[in-house]
Design an enzyme around this catalytic site. Sequence first.
Site, short mmCIF file in Angstrom:
data_model
loop_
_atom_site.label_atom_id
_atom_site.label_comp_id
_atom_site.label_asym_id
_atom_site.label_seq_id
_atom_site.Cartn_x
_atom_site.Cartn_y
_atom_site.Cartn_z
N GLU A 174 64.78 43.38 26.16
CA GLU A 174 63.98 43.93 25.06
C GLU A 174 62.51 43.55 25.19
O GLU A 174 61.94 42.88 24.33
CB GLU A 174 64.54 43.46 23.71
CG GLU A 174 65.92 44.01 23.42
CD GLU A 174 66.43 43.69 22.02
OE1 GLU A 174 65.92 42.74 21.40
OE2 GLU A 174 67.34 44.39 21.55
N GLU A 363 73.54 47.10 24.64
CA GLU A 363 73.79 46.41 23.38
C GLU A 363 74.00 47.45 22.30
O GLU A 363 73.20 48.39 22.17
CB GLU A 363 72.61 45.53 22.94
CG GLU A 363 72.38 44.30 23.76
CD GLU A 363 71.30 43.40 23.17
OE1 GLU A 363 71.14 43.39 21.93
OE2 GLU A 363 70.63 42.71 23.95
C1 BGP Z 1 68.97 42.02 20.26
C2 BGP Z 1 69.01 40.91 21.25
C3 BGP Z 1 70.26 40.17 21.35
C4 BGP Z 1 71.13 40.18 20.11
C5 BGP Z 1 71.05 41.43 19.27
C6 BGP Z 1 71.65 41.32 17.89
O1 BGP Z 1 67.70 42.11 19.74
O2 BGP Z 1 68.68 41.34 22.56
O3 BGP Z 1 70.00 38.94 21.92
O4 BGP Z 1 71.23 39.01 19.48
O5 BGP Z 1 69.75 41.89 19.14
O6 BGP Z 1 70.77 40.68 17.05
P1 BGP Z 1 71.20 39.50 16.11
O7 BGP Z 1 71.85 38.52 16.98
O8 BGP Z 1 69.96 38.99 15.52
O9 BGP Z 1 72.12 40.10 15.12
#
Ligand code: BGP
Length: 468
Positions: A174, A363
């Site tokens: 990201e 993701e």
């Molecule tokens: C993205 C990231 C991840 C992950 C995901 C979910 O931004 O690349 O590392 O964690 O989001 O977010 P969160 O864990 O804050 O729910």
Amino acid sequence: MSFPKSFMWGGATAANQCEGAYNKDGKGLSTADVMTSSKYGHPREVTQTIDETKHYPSHHGVNHYERYEEDIKLFAEMGFECYRMSIAWSRIFPNGDDAEPNEAGLKFYDNIFDLCLKYNIEPIVTLSHFETPLGLQKYGSWLSREVVDYFMNYCETVFQRYQGKVKYWITFNEINVMSTKPWMAGGIQEDTEQARMTAAYHQFLASAKAVQLAHDMSGAYQVGMMYNGHIAYPASPDPADVTRTTQFMHQMLFYADVQCRGYYPNYKIKEFERNNITLPIEEGDLDELRAGTVDFISFSYYLSHVVGEDTPLKFVGLNGVKTGYKNPTLDTSDWGWSIDPSGLRYILNLLYDRYQLPLMIVENGLGAVDKVEEDGSVHDAYRIEYLKKHLIELEKAIEIDGVPVLAYAMWGPFDIISASTGEMKKRYGFIYVDVDDDGNGTYNRYKKDSFYWYQKVIETNGASLKFE
Ligand code: BGP
């Protein structure tokens, strides 16, 4: 349902959110290891050094470091065909600038990759997922050009070591998060646009060099960028809202523009001129950017935004994603993220129309509070519902719109630490991990209902989505 035969189903994690063992076997501290836990609406604190009175969730993660065999075996049981994970740079180069790599760190990932290959799971490896060795702070982290060289040293080491085991690499997770959470993305705390753009510039350069190095080292290597899949809709049909939406999207899409096209877009150059932002360009850099465009685009997709008159065009606010407008047509998760399955089809089309590169969803998922029943089962129908609706939209993008999608890696196949809050109770997994927000628990793994559901999806290559 017709997913291509070669389509890879799987899941995705990040080292600092699951491994734990933050100082074991020679690992050095990373920027993630000095981030405290928090809760929704409150930023995680960055302490620079470890304060014993505070809780740092990366220190224990979900103990994947010790339990990786069990975790990957569970992936195999679900039928995973790919596993997107990250290497903790500070496991390989504990201080970032060490002369020699840490053999124990290299060995750990050998073990992971060997196990994946044993189960026919293709590793998709992120080189930098929200962590930079803390030792590089003395140079200014990504504000400094020297860090590009240390990153290249790290890349060369792992590209060499894992030849024949890894085919797909992702440079920076990201990368556009540099605009919203610069500590996470680049280990910088200086909160100015100049700092963010300098750090992003160095990451662009590092990524472009890494692409070229990987191609030089192995004809099999494919290197991708990773985009936080922000999309936004105008709050109204007012053309002014459409213009605002375009400007809002430019703040994020410019990262993909540079990495996919090899040069900064005009709208960004104009913005830099207006705001007196300068880039530390040295001779030859622009050629590097052009020569190091990526082979594929990977992205995360969770939610969509609405942009109107009051939306700040810089991403600010809660978790850097609040636009101030709630979409009245969409539900939200317990953490306030809009749930927008058709947005997945929209972003797949947007990215393919713009760059004509193959795509990977690395993701996607729902963070929710789960309840474990007395018999250890977890009935997570809400998660199944979320994923199912997104996969149906993915199938439409492939089948109706002709978007080439290589893989779908659901986020957090076993519960892991939340990146934005450091919480454990924000769970994404098919596999429940018994640990609470404070790190207490047995760390035992339990299969949720979604485990069996995803197993069926993979077994039928998506056909089961139609019959449920
Ligand atoms: C993205 C990231 C991840 C992950 C995901 C979910 O931004 O690349 O590392 O964690 O989001 O977010 P969160 O864990 O804050 O729910």
